[in-house]
Write a protein that holds these residues in place. Structure first.
Motif: not given
Ligand code: AP5
Length: 216
Positions: A1-6, A94-97, A104-107, A188-191
């Motif tokens: 469960m990897n989330f960003i709150f914006l 971009e740096a996080l991506k 091997n991690k993703s949002i 654009n990343e569809s997340v």
């Protein structure tokens, strides 16, 4: 469960991230809290960050990215997290991506908490905190029993220096110019998921739990 709150300053990222992370038992990583702790302790990072923060400007990307990189290397992001206040610029996103691709991690979801400028100014001009236990208060939404005094330990409540109205206006400008473009980045990343964040704290929490629990 990897989330960003914006979301803009005062949109409730911290309030909600704390509750969601406690419910899901994942890490709440607030770059603002980490920086404030460093300012309080007078570390080198804190001394670098202080002037930017007090003016409502962003701390340079390389400083923040380095901080996140250290946490990734230490394994702090291995068991799920909400990133609150990071990324805040396209170069940070971009740096996080890139960092995640190399590990091997993703949002799973970047969730945008949408509130109006007037609501932001109202919330931040009413925000107070306890310097001893860090409890948060808000006039008139969450008042202490005795005005200006913490319910838990009796300390005198303080305001964040960046909650003065002129600094809040600058933080909103900075958000629109430097942070809003990352909304398109995550679309654009569809997340990207957008929610209206002007209802009650409980109602917004329920909505966030519904979204995040799908990734359990
Ligand atoms: P940071 O601490 O991240 O500040 P921010 O994003 O401006 O967020 P806030 O903490 O003000 O608001 P929030 O959205 O968390 O809302 P909250 O839940 O507290 O960053 C501070 C500074 O650090 C930056 O300006 C920058 O200098 C630096 N920095 C940090 N990260 C950086 C990065 N990645 N790059 C560069 N620089 C960086 O809620 C606000 C108030 O509203 C509370 O009192 C709360 O009780 C109340 N409230 C919440 N929800 C509701 C609701 N639904 N109804 C009524 N009241 C509510």
């Amino acid at each position: 469960m990897n989330f960003i709150f914006l979301g803009p300053p005062g949109s409730g990222k911290g309030t909600q991230a704390k509750r969601v992370c406690s419910e899901l038992d994942i890490l709440h990583l607030s770059t603002g809290d980490v920086l404030r702790e460093n300012v309080k302790n007078g570390t080198e990072l804190g001394m670098t960050a202080k002037t930017y923060m007090e003016a409502g400007d962003l701390v340079p990307d390389e400083v923040i990215v380095g901080m996140i990189e250290d946490k990734l290397k230490n394994g702090e992001l291995d068991n799920g997290f909400v990133l609150d206040g990071f990324p805040r610029t396209v170069p940070q996103a971009e740096a996080l991506k890139e960092m995640f691709a190399n590990n091997n991690k993703s949002i799973d979801r970047a969730i945008l908490l949408d509130v109006s400028d007037e609501e932001v100014v109202k919330r931040l001009s009413g925000r107070f905190y306890c310097p001893t236990c860090n409890a948060g208060y808000n006039y008139p939404a969450k008042m202490p029993k005795v005005e200006g005094v913490c319910d838990s330990d009796g300390s005198k409540l303080l305001r964040r220096p960046d909650d003065e109205e002129d600094v809040v206006r600058n933080r909103l400008d900075v958000y629109k110019k430097q942070t809003e473009p990352i909304v398109a980045f995550y679309r654009n990343e569809s997340v990207l998921t957008e929610i209206k964040a002007e209802g009650s704290i409980d109602a917004i929490f329920d909505e966030l739990l519904k979204i995040t629990k799908e990734f359990k």
